[in-house]
Design a protein around this motif. Structure first.
Motif, PDB file in Angstrom:
ATOM      1  N   TYR A   1       0.940  -1.301   0.113  1.00  0.00           N
ATOM      2  CA  TYR A   1       0.130  -0.048  -0.110  1.00  0.00           C
ATOM      3  C   TYR A   1       0.877   1.239   0.152  1.00  0.00           C
ATOM      4  O   TYR A   1       0.180   2.264  -0.156  1.00  0.00           O
ATOM      5  N   THR A   2       2.080   1.177   0.024  1.00  0.00           N
ATOM      6  CA  THR A   2       3.026   2.317   0.180  1.00  0.00           C
ATOM      7  C   THR A   2       3.473   2.704  -1.262  1.00  0.00           C
ATOM      8  O   THR A   2       3.957   3.555  -1.478  1.00  0.00           O
ATOM      9  N   LEU A   3       2.950   1.866  -2.311  1.00  0.00           N
ATOM     10  CA  LEU A   3       3.497   2.208  -3.527  1.00  0.00           C
ATOM     11  C   LEU A   3       2.808   3.462  -4.029  1.00  0.00           C
ATOM     12  O   LEU A   3       3.653   4.255  -5.330  1.00  0.00           O
TER      13      LEU A   3
ATOM     14  N   MET B   1      10.195   6.320 -11.234  1.00  0.00           N
ATOM     15  CA  MET B   1       8.674   6.470 -11.131  1.00  0.00           C
ATOM     16  C   MET B   1       7.866   5.612 -12.268  1.00  0.00           C
ATOM     17  O   MET B   1       6.708   5.191 -11.834  1.00  0.00           O
TER      18      MET B   1
ATOM     19  N   ILE C   1       4.831   3.175 -10.730  1.00  0.00           N
ATOM     20  CA  ILE C   1       3.520   3.480 -11.259  1.00  0.00           C
ATOM     21  C   ILE C   1       2.804   2.509 -11.503  1.00  0.00           C
ATOM     22  O   ILE C   1       1.777   1.908 -11.424  1.00  0.00           O
TER      23      ILE C   1
ATOM     24  N   MET D   1      -0.039   0.218  -9.970  1.00  0.00           N
ATOM     25  CA  MET D   1      -1.207  -0.239 -10.712  1.00  0.00           C
ATOM     26  C   MET D   1      -1.521  -1.672 -10.444  1.00  0.00           C
ATOM     27  O   MET D   1      -2.531  -2.309 -10.360  1.00  0.00           O
TER      28      MET D   1
ATOM     29  N   THR E   1     -11.046   6.439  -9.174  1.00  0.00           N
ATOM     30  CA  THR E   1     -10.039   6.613  -8.895  1.00  0.00           C
ATOM     31  C   THR E   1      -9.147   5.904  -9.887  1.00  0.00           C
ATOM     32  O   THR E   1      -8.110   6.133 -10.236  1.00  0.00           O
TER      33      THR E   1
ATOM     34  N   VAL F   1      -0.925   7.215 -15.588  1.00  0.00           N
ATOM     35  CA  VAL F   1       0.179   6.306 -16.541  1.00  0.00           C
ATOM     36  C   VAL F   1       0.489   6.866 -17.870  1.00  0.00           C
ATOM     37  O   VAL F   1       1.545   7.027 -18.120  1.00  0.00           O
TER      38      VAL F   1
ATOM     39  N   ILE G   1      -3.355  14.203  -9.924  1.00  0.00           N
ATOM     40  CA  ILE G   1      -2.809  13.436  -8.655  1.00  0.00           C
ATOM     41  C   ILE G   1      -3.909  14.155  -7.531  1.00  0.00           C
ATOM     42  O   ILE G   1      -4.153  13.387  -6.550  1.00  0.00           O
TER      43      ILE G   1
ATOM     44  N   HIS H   1      -7.198  12.501  -7.419  1.00  0.00           N
ATOM     45  CA  HIS H   1      -6.848  10.956  -7.253  1.00  0.00           C
ATOM     46  C   HIS H   1      -6.885  10.956  -5.659  1.00  0.00           C
ATOM     47  O   HIS H   1      -7.434   9.883  -4.955  1.00  0.00           O
ATOM     48  N   LEU H   2      -6.052  11.674  -5.050  1.00  0.00           N
ATOM     49  CA  LEU H   2      -5.788  11.424  -3.581  1.00  0.00           C
ATOM     50  C   LEU H   2      -7.041  12.072  -2.897  1.00  0.00           C
ATOM     51  O   LEU H   2      -7.378  11.355  -1.883  1.00  0.00           O
TER      52      LEU H   2
ATOM     53  N   GLY I   1     -11.703   6.108   1.528  1.00  0.00           N
ATOM     54  CA  GLY I   1     -10.989   5.252   2.141  1.00  0.00           C
ATOM     55  C   GLY I   1     -10.169   4.079   1.436  1.00  0.00           C
ATOM     56  O   GLY I   1     -10.410   3.860   0.237  1.00  0.00           O
ATOM     57  N   ILE I   2      -9.076   3.787   1.928  1.00  0.00           N
ATOM     58  CA  ILE I   2      -8.140   2.820   1.367  1.00  0.00           C
ATOM     59  C   ILE I   2      -8.681   1.321   1.672  1.00  0.00           C
ATOM     60  O   ILE I   2      -9.226   0.999   2.655  1.00  0.00           O
TER      61      ILE I   2
HETATM   62  C1  HEM Z   1       1.126   9.599 -10.430  1.00  0.00           C
HETATM   63  C2  HEM Z   1       0.687   8.535 -10.293  1.00  0.00           C
HETATM   64  C3  HEM Z   1      -0.095   7.929  -9.035  1.00  0.00           C
HETATM   65  C4  HEM Z   1       0.015   8.534  -8.007  1.00  0.00           C
HETATM   66  C5  HEM Z   1       0.856   9.686  -7.160  1.00  0.00           C
HETATM   67  C6  HEM Z   1      -0.951   7.441  -6.874  1.00  0.00           C
HETATM   68  C7  HEM Z   1      -1.285   7.742  -5.670  1.00  0.00           C
HETATM   69  C8  HEM Z   1      -1.907   7.062  -4.772  1.00  0.00           C
HETATM   70  C9  HEM Z   1      -2.313   7.105  -3.511  1.00  0.00           C
HETATM   71  C10 HEM Z   1      -1.206   7.594  -2.629  1.00  0.00           C
HETATM   72  C11 HEM Z   1      -3.013   6.070  -3.293  1.00  0.00           C
HETATM   73  C12 HEM Z   1      -3.410   5.647  -1.781  1.00  0.00           C
HETATM   74  C13 HEM Z   1      -3.238   4.070  -1.565  1.00  0.00           C
HETATM   75  C14 HEM Z   1      -1.978   3.369  -2.107  1.00  0.00           C
HETATM   76  O1  HEM Z   1      -0.813   3.897  -2.009  1.00  0.00           O
HETATM   77  O2  HEM Z   1      -1.710   2.265  -2.555  1.00  0.00           O
HETATM   78  C15 HEM Z   1      -3.766   5.537  -4.104  1.00  0.00           C
HETATM   79  C16 HEM Z   1      -4.836   4.722  -4.349  1.00  0.00           C
HETATM   80  C17 HEM Z   1      -5.213   4.234  -5.548  1.00  0.00           C
HETATM   81  N1  HEM Z   1      -4.737   4.412  -6.882  1.00  0.00           N
HETATM   82 FE1  HEM Z   1      -3.257   5.568  -7.302  1.00  0.00          FE
HETATM   83  N2  HEM Z   1      -1.449   6.828  -7.900  1.00  0.00           N
HETATM   84  C18 HEM Z   1      -1.219   6.878  -9.124  1.00  0.00           C
HETATM   85  C19 HEM Z   1      -1.492   6.296 -10.208  1.00  0.00           C
HETATM   86  C20 HEM Z   1      -2.234   5.433 -10.478  1.00  0.00           C
HETATM   87  C21 HEM Z   1      -2.729   4.363 -11.184  1.00  0.00           C
HETATM   88  C22 HEM Z   1      -1.768   4.364 -12.742  1.00  0.00           C
HETATM   89  C23 HEM Z   1      -3.685   3.594 -11.151  1.00  0.00           C
HETATM   90  C24 HEM Z   1      -4.503   2.492 -11.903  1.00  0.00           C
HETATM   91  C25 HEM Z   1      -4.544   2.599 -13.116  1.00  0.00           C
HETATM   92  C26 HEM Z   1      -4.106   4.227  -9.837  1.00  0.00           C
HETATM   93  C27 HEM Z   1      -5.302   3.617  -9.201  1.00  0.00           C
HETATM   94  C28 HEM Z   1      -5.536   3.659  -7.749  1.00  0.00           C
HETATM   95  C29 HEM Z   1      -6.707   3.150  -7.176  1.00  0.00           C
HETATM   96  C30 HEM Z   1      -7.949   2.420  -7.715  1.00  0.00           C
HETATM   97  C31 HEM Z   1      -6.398   3.517  -5.767  1.00  0.00           C
HETATM   98  C32 HEM Z   1      -7.406   3.128  -4.434  1.00  0.00           C
HETATM   99  C33 HEM Z   1      -6.680   1.889  -3.859  1.00  0.00           C
HETATM  100  C34 HEM Z   1      -7.254   1.372  -2.984  1.00  0.00           C
HETATM  101  O3  HEM Z   1      -8.205   2.205  -2.174  1.00  0.00           O
HETATM  102  O4  HEM Z   1      -6.721   0.351  -2.123  1.00  0.00           O
HETATM  103  N3  HEM Z   1      -3.136   4.797  -9.268  1.00  0.00           N
HETATM  104  N4  HEM Z   1      -2.908   6.108  -5.477  1.00  0.00           N
END
Ligand code: HEM
Lengths: 242, 268
Positions: free
Chosen positions: B68-70, B128, B132, B136, B152, B160, B234, B237-238, B245-246
């Motif tokens: 989950y830190t990714l 990066m 990413i 994903m 999200t 991406v 971003i 997204h955040l 919620g996560i």
């Molecule tokens: C610049 C790129 C990205 C950033 C900075 C980013 C950041 C984050 C962060 C901080 C979270 C919180 C949970 C976690 O770290 O796993 C998150 C969750 C999530 N991300 Fe990203 N993300 C990026 C790209 C993506 C991509 C490429 C996808 C999928 C195609 C994606 C889909 C999701 C989804 C669905 C969640 C919710 C996951 C959950 O609630 O368990 N994100 N993202």
């Protein structure tokens, strides 16, 4: 997911969330540790490999083999493989990635089952692993084969080991020199504006090939400035094409 | 003056109760008290504290692991690109006539720590991209893109694509042989695409072929257009991650002990 399944999920999730810990400081600490690792890796890579600058860009050279950064190797490889079927090349290099992107984009809308555990989602598991394997394979082979300019034909069976070496060296010079931009050799390169070279040795003797390379008809560039050994390899290679 | 309520800190971080005999009413003169006064002053005017509490003291579900830190690691890599990129921009000149190449040469050879920062930007890009895709992958295999987190995911896919576009536009900027030829081939691949292909390549070249404005176009796209779009996305997204919620790891069941996988298994 239907309404009942959605509500069941939200209920279950809210319990799990309540059983959890606050984001600060618990998750923040883990994220911070990870950020430190990322920082160290980046610094390490920078110190180890630096950022070298190649020779200055020169649009007039014909001998440069283009290579993208590693994360585009897969596209590069698709381009190289598909070049053999010129009619479909645009379809493959743009079409296939576009379709993949759209499939990825719409994933949550066609995968609507409520199941989240990967071991109970056989199709998703298979698709995921196939995608990873395909990307890894394409990246690997993209890294290990030449550029779209390389010549891939079988050498004549009659060559001795020494001749074979010269033959391969000559094929490399053809690739580097960009001949394939205008000539076709077997299934490699573009058919035109230059004549096909597939059987060139049948009609043109080696000496005349050499003189054409030195004094070509425009727009073909002259290769008289190639180092002598490269030039000879090139002529030898072309003189085996029958 | 109103005081912000104390955050729900874990036991270990809570301030210790004062020992008997210690002066409780030391007054607002101590540095800590003064700091709190400033925070209170700001909060009285901005009312930011509920937002900060919402962001920082939300709960994350039981069983969160290192995968989950990714996401935040990707964010961190993005920030690294932004910061190192600003420093490179202070010395870089998008001049196709030779200035671009010379300015990078200057960064590498003369500027204090220039090659180091340039290297961090260059290798940070690869890091990066890896992060990413790993993020994903985590989201995909955990089924975290499902209801209610579809949006999200969609925003993530756009991120991406933009990240790859950053790699593509950035590759040209040093303007050495590798950069030039890879970009020419890349744009020509675009040109072969159906429908929008020719328009896209025309837009990227800034004309029918590589010319003097191509480089500055790539530079503007690389340092202004895409990063701006990415920062906004971003943020969205955040916001969604926080709002929804996560996800909990998919194998956990409410009430079951998270150290005991077998139990969770048996319940199903
Ligand atoms: C610049 C790129 C990205 C950033 C900075 C980013 C950041 C984050 C962060 C901080 C979270 C919180 C949970 C976690 O770290 O796993 C998150 C969750 C999530 N991300 Fe990203 N993300 C990026 C790209 C993506 C991509 C490429 C996808 C999928 C195609 C994606 C889909 C999701 C989804 C669905 C969640 C919710 C996951 C959950 O609630 O368990 N994100 N993202």
């Amino acid at each position: 997911m239907n309404q009942a399944q959605k509500e069941a999920y939200l209920r279950e999730y809210s319990i799990l969330k309540n059983e959890g810990k606050p984001f600060f400081p618990y998750a923040v600490a883990k994220d911070g540790a990870m950020a430190c690792i990322v920082m160290v890796v980046i610094i390490f890579l920078s110190l180890l490999f630096g950022a070298e600058l190649g020779p200055k860009a020169d649009p007039t050279t014909t001998t440069y083999v283009p290579r993208p950064d590693w994360y585009f190797f897969f596209l590069f490889e698709v381009l190289r493989v598909m070049r053999n079927v010129p009619k479909f090349t645009p379809m493959a290099t743009i079409g296939v990635p576009t379709i993949c992107m759209i499939l990825l984009f719409l994933l949550p809308f066609y995968d609507r089952s409520p199941e989240r555990r990967i071991e109970r989602r056989p199709i998703a598991l298979a698709a995921g692993i196939t995608t990873i394997a395909a990307m890894a394979y394409l990246t690997y082979s993209g890294a290990h084969t030449g550029s779209p300019n390389s010549v891939e034909i079988k050498p004549p069976a009659t060559l001795s080991a020494a001749q074979l070496q010269v033959w391969h060296a000559g094929a490399d010079v053809v690739g580097e020199s960009g001949c394939l931009a205008c000539h076709v050799i077997g299934e490699n390169g573009n058919n035109g504006p230059g004549p096909a070279l597939t059987n060139i040795a049948n009609t043109v003797p080696a000496a005349q090939i050499a003189s054409t390379l030195r004094n070509p008809t425009p727009p073909m560039p002259s290769f008289k400035d190639l180092p002598a050994d490269k030039f000879n390899d090139l002529v030898y290679f072309l003189s085996t094409l029958q | 003056m109103p005081r912000i309520p104390a955050p729900p800190l874990p036991k270990a971080l809570q301030p210790r109760p004062k020992r008997p005999g210690q002066d409780v009413e030391a007054g607002a003169a101590t540095p800590v008290e003064a700091g709190i006064t400033v925070v209170d002053w700001l909060d009285e005017r901005t009312a930011l504290s509920p937002g900060i509490r919402w962001l920082m003291w939300r709960k994350v579900p039981r069983g969160i692991n290192w995968a989950y830190t990714l996401g935040s690691a990707t964010l961190f890599a993005f920030l690294n690109q932004a910061v190192t990129g600003v420093f490179l921009a202070m010395y870089y000149r998008p001049d196709a006539a030779g200035g671009a190449y010379e300015s990078i040469r200057n960064i590498n050879d003369n500027v204090f720590l220039g090659q180091f920062v340039h290297g961090m930007h260059k290798w940070g890009a690869s890091v990066m991209i890896i992060l990413i895709f790993l993020h994903m992958g985590r989201v995909f295999f955990y089924g975290a893109y499902k209801y209610p987190r579809e949006l999200t995911w969609v925003i993530g896919v756009v991120l991406v694509i933009l990240t790859l576009a950053m790699g593509f536009t950035g590759y040209l900027l040093p303007f050495d042989q590798r950069a030039y030829w890879a970009s020419v081939v890349g744009i020509n691949i675009n040109a072969g695409g159906p429908f929008v292909g020719p328009f896209l390549s025309n837009f990227l070249f800034g004309g029918a072929d590589f010319n003097a404005t191509t480089l500055s176009r790539f530079y503007a796209i690389h340092m202004l257009v895409i990063p701006g779009a990415m920062a906004a996305l971003i943020g969205a997204h955040l916001y969604l991650v926080t709002k929804l919620g996560i996800t909990a790891p998919p194998w956990l069941k409410p009430g079951a002990d998270d150290t005991d996988h077998a139990l969770a298994e048996a319940e199903v």
